[in-house]
Design a protein around this motif. Structure first.
Motif, PDB file in Angstrom:
ATOM      1  N   PHE A  25       3.295   0.270  10.080  1.00 19.21           N
ATOM      2  CA  PHE A  25       3.083   1.455   9.386  1.00 19.21           C
ATOM      3  C   PHE A  25       4.291   2.060   8.646  1.00 19.21           C
ATOM      4  O   PHE A  25       4.091   2.152   7.266  1.00 19.21           O
ATOM      5  CB  PHE A  25       2.826   2.444  10.576  1.00 19.21           C
ATOM      6  CG  PHE A  25       2.519   4.096   9.952  1.00 19.21           C
ATOM      7  CD1 PHE A  25       1.300   4.437   9.251  1.00 19.21           C
ATOM      8  CD2 PHE A  25       3.397   4.633  10.237  1.00 19.21           C
ATOM      9  CE1 PHE A  25       1.223   5.279   8.655  1.00 19.21           C
ATOM     10  CE2 PHE A  25       3.452   6.175   9.809  1.00 19.21           C
ATOM     11  CZ  PHE A  25       2.094   6.460   8.927  1.00 19.21           C
ATOM     12  N   CYS A  26       5.268   1.647   9.271  1.00 22.65           N
ATOM     13  CA  CYS A  26       6.416   1.977   8.496  1.00 22.65           C
ATOM     14  C   CYS A  26       6.789   1.218   7.229  1.00 22.65           C
ATOM     15  O   CYS A  26       7.447   1.610   6.244  1.00 22.65           O
ATOM     16  CB  CYS A  26       7.827   2.012   9.549  1.00 22.65           C
ATOM     17  SG  CYS A  26       7.766   3.341  10.903  1.00 22.65           S
ATOM     18  N   LEU A  27       6.724   0.074   7.538  1.00 18.52           N
ATOM     19  CA  LEU A  27       6.884  -0.962   6.449  1.00 18.52           C
ATOM     20  C   LEU A  27       5.980  -0.629   5.226  1.00 18.52           C
ATOM     21  O   LEU A  27       6.359  -0.681   4.181  1.00 18.52           O
ATOM     22  CB  LEU A  27       6.517  -2.483   6.647  1.00 18.52           C
ATOM     23  CG  LEU A  27       7.592  -3.204   7.148  1.00 18.52           C
ATOM     24  CD1 LEU A  27       7.076  -4.641   7.670  1.00 18.52           C
ATOM     25  CD2 LEU A  27       8.820  -3.317   6.431  1.00 18.52           C
ATOM     26  N   GLY A  28       4.819  -0.081   5.547  1.00 19.29           N
ATOM     27  CA  GLY A  28       3.962   0.205   4.660  1.00 19.29           C
ATOM     28  C   GLY A  28       4.420   1.695   3.924  1.00 19.29           C
ATOM     29  O   GLY A  28       4.333   1.356   2.534  1.00 19.29           O
ATOM     30  N   ILE A  29       4.972   2.415   4.409  1.00 21.26           N
ATOM     31  CA  ILE A  29       5.316   3.627   3.811  1.00 21.26           C
ATOM     32  C   ILE A  29       6.679   2.890   2.796  1.00 21.26           C
ATOM     33  O   ILE A  29       6.720   3.447   1.661  1.00 21.26           O
ATOM     34  CB  ILE A  29       6.092   4.416   4.681  1.00 21.26           C
ATOM     35  CG1 ILE A  29       4.876   5.345   5.634  1.00 21.26           C
ATOM     36  CG2 ILE A  29       7.083   5.765   4.099  1.00 21.26           C
ATOM     37  CD1 ILE A  29       5.595   6.104   6.601  1.00 21.26           C
ATOM     38  N   LEU A  30       7.648   2.222   3.279  1.00 19.84           N
ATOM     39  CA  LEU A  30       8.525   1.646   2.495  1.00 19.84           C
ATOM     40  C   LEU A  30       8.030   0.738   1.277  1.00 19.84           C
ATOM     41  O   LEU A  30       8.386   1.100   0.250  1.00 19.84           O
ATOM     42  CB  LEU A  30       9.444   0.595   3.379  1.00 19.84           C
ATOM     43  CG  LEU A  30      10.528   1.175   4.131  1.00 19.84           C
ATOM     44  CD1 LEU A  30      11.111  -0.059   4.758  1.00 19.84           C
ATOM     45  CD2 LEU A  30      11.249   1.941   3.326  1.00 19.84           C
ATOM     46  N   GLY A  31       7.039   0.165   1.458  1.00 19.43           N
ATOM     47  CA  GLY A  31       6.390  -0.441   0.519  1.00 19.43           C
ATOM     48  C   GLY A  31       5.775   0.474  -0.636  1.00 19.43           C
ATOM     49  O   GLY A  31       5.835   0.246  -1.658  1.00 19.43           O
ATOM     50  N   GLN A  32       5.049   1.335  -0.307  1.00 21.61           N
ATOM     51  CA  GLN A  32       4.609   2.436  -1.118  1.00 21.61           C
ATOM     52  C   GLN A  32       5.899   3.001  -2.079  1.00 21.61           C
ATOM     53  O   GLN A  32       5.626   2.801  -3.310  1.00 21.61           O
ATOM     54  CB  GLN A  32       4.297   3.661  -0.352  1.00 21.61           C
ATOM     55  CG  GLN A  32       2.924   3.374   0.269  1.00 21.61           C
ATOM     56  CD  GLN A  32       1.746   3.491  -0.909  1.00 21.61           C
ATOM     57  OE1 GLN A  32       1.793   4.105  -1.959  1.00 21.61           O
ATOM     58  NE2 GLN A  32       0.798   2.632  -0.625  1.00 21.61           N
ATOM     59  N   TYR A  33       6.864   3.225  -1.688  1.00 16.81           N
ATOM     60  CA  TYR A  33       7.950   3.866  -2.410  1.00 16.81           C
ATOM     61  C   TYR A  33       8.501   2.615  -3.267  1.00 16.81           C
ATOM     62  O   TYR A  33       8.932   2.902  -4.275  1.00 16.81           O
ATOM     63  CB  TYR A  33       9.149   4.529  -1.565  1.00 16.81           C
ATOM     64  CG  TYR A  33       8.738   5.852  -1.084  1.00 16.81           C
ATOM     65  CD1 TYR A  33       8.720   6.943  -1.840  1.00 16.81           C
ATOM     66  CD2 TYR A  33       8.059   6.050   0.247  1.00 16.81           C
ATOM     67  CE1 TYR A  33       8.540   8.237  -1.585  1.00 16.81           C
ATOM     68  CE2 TYR A  33       7.619   7.205   0.709  1.00 16.81           C
ATOM     69  CZ  TYR A  33       7.874   8.261  -0.256  1.00 16.81           C
ATOM     70  OH  TYR A  33       7.390   9.501   0.035  1.00 16.81           O
ATOM     71  N   LEU A  34       8.649   1.195  -2.533  1.00 22.38           N
ATOM     72  CA  LEU A  34       9.149   0.323  -3.436  1.00 22.38           C
ATOM     73  C   LEU A  34       8.305   0.141  -4.527  1.00 22.38           C
ATOM     74  O   LEU A  34       8.729  -0.252  -5.717  1.00 22.38           O
ATOM     75  CB  LEU A  34       9.094  -1.065  -2.404  1.00 22.38           C
ATOM     76  CG  LEU A  34      10.209  -2.013  -3.099  1.00 22.38           C
ATOM     77  CD1 LEU A  34      11.443  -1.534  -3.146  1.00 22.38           C
ATOM     78  CD2 LEU A  34       9.924  -3.230  -2.146  1.00 22.38           C
ATOM     79  N   SER A  35       6.822   0.154  -4.409  1.00 22.39           N
ATOM     80  CA  SER A  35       6.092  -0.364  -5.494  1.00 22.39           C
ATOM     81  C   SER A  35       6.288   0.885  -6.572  1.00 22.39           C
ATOM     82  O   SER A  35       6.296   0.498  -7.630  1.00 22.39           O
ATOM     83  CB  SER A  35       4.710  -0.513  -4.884  1.00 22.39           C
ATOM     84  OG  SER A  35       4.241   0.886  -4.604  1.00 22.39           O
ATOM     85  N   LYS A  36       6.402   1.968  -6.194  1.00 24.73           N
ATOM     86  CA  LYS A  36       6.509   3.155  -7.369  1.00 24.73           C
ATOM     87  C   LYS A  36       7.862   3.028  -8.004  1.00 24.73           C
ATOM     88  O   LYS A  36       7.867   3.041  -9.266  1.00 24.73           O
ATOM     89  CB  LYS A  36       6.614   4.373  -6.616  1.00 24.73           C
ATOM     90  CG  LYS A  36       5.402   4.877  -5.883  1.00 24.73           C
ATOM     91  CD  LYS A  36       4.198   5.089  -6.701  1.00 24.73           C
ATOM     92  CE  LYS A  36       2.883   5.046  -5.773  1.00 24.73           C
ATOM     93  NZ  LYS A  36       1.743   4.918  -6.440  1.00 24.73           N
ATOM     94  N   THR A  37       8.970   2.733  -7.368  1.00 25.03           N
ATOM     95  CA  THR A  37      10.202   2.490  -7.867  1.00 25.03           C
ATOM     96  C   THR A  37       9.982   1.153  -8.878  1.00 25.03           C
ATOM     97  O   THR A  37      10.623   1.232 -10.151  1.00 25.03           O
ATOM     98  CB  THR A  37      11.167   2.164  -7.057  1.00 25.03           C
ATOM     99  OG1 THR A  37      11.203   2.881  -5.961  1.00 25.03           O
ATOM    100  CG2 THR A  37      12.728   2.191  -7.498  1.00 25.03           C
ATOM    101  N   TYR A  38       9.533   0.031  -8.385  1.00 22.45           N
ATOM    102  CA  TYR A  38       9.106  -1.019  -9.428  1.00 22.45           C
ATOM    103  C   TYR A  38       8.359  -0.818 -10.426  1.00 22.45           C
ATOM    104  O   TYR A  38       9.088  -1.029 -11.664  1.00 22.45           O
ATOM    105  CB  TYR A  38       8.302  -2.048  -8.432  1.00 22.45           C
ATOM    106  CG  TYR A  38       7.843  -3.352  -9.255  1.00 22.45           C
ATOM    107  CD1 TYR A  38       8.800  -4.039  -9.661  1.00 22.45           C
ATOM    108  CD2 TYR A  38       6.642  -3.577  -9.182  1.00 22.45           C
ATOM    109  CE1 TYR A  38       8.523  -5.250 -10.266  1.00 22.45           C
ATOM    110  CE2 TYR A  38       6.136  -4.664  -9.858  1.00 22.45           C
ATOM    111  CZ  TYR A  38       7.123  -5.537 -10.400  1.00 22.45           C
ATOM    112  OH  TYR A  38       6.637  -6.765 -11.009  1.00 22.45           O
ATOM    113  N   LEU A  39       7.258   0.057 -10.274  1.00 19.35           N
ATOM    114  CA  LEU A  39       6.624   0.466 -11.744  1.00 19.35           C
ATOM    115  C   LEU A  39       7.540   1.336 -12.545  1.00 19.35           C
ATOM    116  O   LEU A  39       7.670   1.234 -13.874  1.00 19.35           O
ATOM    117  CB  LEU A  39       5.555   1.237 -11.526  1.00 19.35           C
ATOM    118  CG  LEU A  39       4.409   0.133 -10.599  1.00 19.35           C
ATOM    119  CD1 LEU A  39       3.055   0.622 -10.336  1.00 19.35           C
ATOM    120  CD2 LEU A  39       3.940  -0.916 -11.801  1.00 19.35           C
ATOM    121  N   GLU A  40       7.907   2.325 -11.922  1.00 24.55           N
ATOM    122  CA  GLU A  40       9.121   2.979 -12.743  1.00 24.55           C
ATOM    123  C   GLU A  40       9.989   2.279 -13.547  1.00 24.55           C
ATOM    124  O   GLU A  40      10.330   2.652 -14.567  1.00 24.55           O
ATOM    125  CB  GLU A  40       9.751   3.997 -11.686  1.00 24.55           C
ATOM    126  CG  GLU A  40       9.829   5.346 -12.357  1.00 24.55           C
ATOM    127  CD  GLU A  40       8.741   6.450 -12.639  1.00 24.55           C
ATOM    128  OE1 GLU A  40       8.371   6.601 -13.740  1.00 24.55           O
ATOM    129  OE2 GLU A  40       7.810   6.518 -11.530  1.00 24.55           O
TER     130      GLU A  40
END
Ligand code: UDP
Ligand code: MG
Length: 317
Positions: free
Chosen positions: A284-299
């Motif tokens: 679950f926590c990894l998922g949260i991290l992943g969400q932010y990581l993916s947004k940063t990636y796209l940004e």
């Protein structure tokens, strides 16, 4: 001197309603011209429709010089369409409106009156009923608004539509926010300014069908949360911390038990439960991290929010 009002209309497969919408909005424009001496421009954004929407828009632009259109190279989503509209709107005031007549054009008068005396920078529509909407959807929508308002400072109002009339100053402020992951409900609140909320009863779509499935709305709400709050990251850390403490205590207890009573290999089921639970929390926590990581990636990629294939009625982009 007469003021110019730009109306931005995102359209995705709206062939059945565009004509109707045009009738209604021009009728309203006439009323407002007589009442307030305002001029209008209608800025339609064709968000990669696969039906005849573009052809209809072209025909409208040919016969009415107030009609302008921008057509995307594919479907980029309503957020991108609104952004394109705001960038190209030249009015003293700018409104965003759905093509399906769920946003009553009549409200423009009240909105304009609220802004004209300079007391408010924005007049926005808020649905007070969710009639005609599935129960489950209303429930989750309410839940979403409650959560996001707790964990972000964007001030997102329950039932707020994207339908609103804004001053030039506010539009410019919104355009300053050049982020790729756009969540307008949050952006509108984040830029501040004085917003007057006008309430209205939900009206059903005039024709055609909704473009938002439950799943799409769910993903959109996650976008909203990650775009305007980093609280979930804190949840991940807090949970991790709590579980570390618990595991330390348990290690102590197990060592003590073994020393006193020896190891009697019991408790296999509880062990499995613990393993499952803890790894669940980790995922679950990894998922949260992943969400932010993916947004940063796209940004960081700095991709354009939309790509224009063609435009007309005096728009150059
Ligand atoms: N829309 C869009 N791109 C999309 C989805 C929707 O431009 O990918 C437009 C759509 O044409 C309409 C507005 O956004 O003008 C609202 O869509 P809809 O009425 O389907 O949403 P609902 O009112 O059901 O929330
Ligand atoms: Mg709609």
């Amino acid at each position: 001197m007469s003021k110019l009002i730009s109306i931005i209309v995102p359209c995705y497969n709206e062939e059945p309603v565009i004509g109707m919408f045009y009738e209604e909005i021009t009728r309203e424009a006439d009323i407002m011209r007589n009442k307030f001496n305002t001029e209008f421009e209608f800025l339609f954004i064709n968000d990669g429709s696969r039906d005849n929407t573009l052809a209809i828009l072209k025909a409208l632009a040919d016969k009415d010089p107030r009609v302008k259109y921008i057509s995307f190279s594919r479907n980029f989503g309503k957020e991108a369409a609104m952004y394109a509209g705001l960038r190209n709107a030249s009015g003293d005031y700018t409104a965003i409106m759905d093509a399906d007549l769920q946003d009553p054009p009549k409200m423009l008068e009240e909105m304009y009156e609220s802004l004209a005396d300079g007391q408010y920078d924005c007049a926005a529509a808020r649905r007070v009923s969710r009639e005609g909407e599935p129960r489950v959807r209303s429930f989750f929508a309410r839940l979403f608004y409650r959560i996001i308002n707790k964990i972000s400072n964007a001030d997102i109002v329950d039932g707020a539509r994207d339908y609103r009339l804004m001053t030039r100053q506010m539009v410019d402020a919104i355009l300053e926010m050049g982020e790729y992951n756009r969540f307008s409900k949050g952006i509108f609140g984040w830029v501040g300014f004085n917003t007057k909320w006008l309430e209205f009863e939900n009206t059903e779509r005039a024709a055609g069908e909704t473009k938002w499935s439950f799943w799409r709305l769910f993903l959109y709400s996650l976008d909203g949360i990650t775009a305007f709050s980093t609280a979930p990251l804190a949840i991940a850390s807090v949970m991790g911390f709590i579980f570390c403490i618990i595991s330390f205590i348990m290690i102590g207890v197990i060592i003590a038990k073994t020393i006193i009573w020896g190891d009697r290999v019991a408790g296999y089921p509880s062990l499995v439960c613990i393993v499952f639970f803890v790894s669940g929390v980790q995922m679950f926590c990894l998922g949260i991290l992943g969400q932010y990581l993916s947004k940063t990636y796209l940004e960081t990629k700095k991709r354009p929010v939309y790509i224009v294939k063609e435009s007309g009625g005096g728009i150059e982009e």
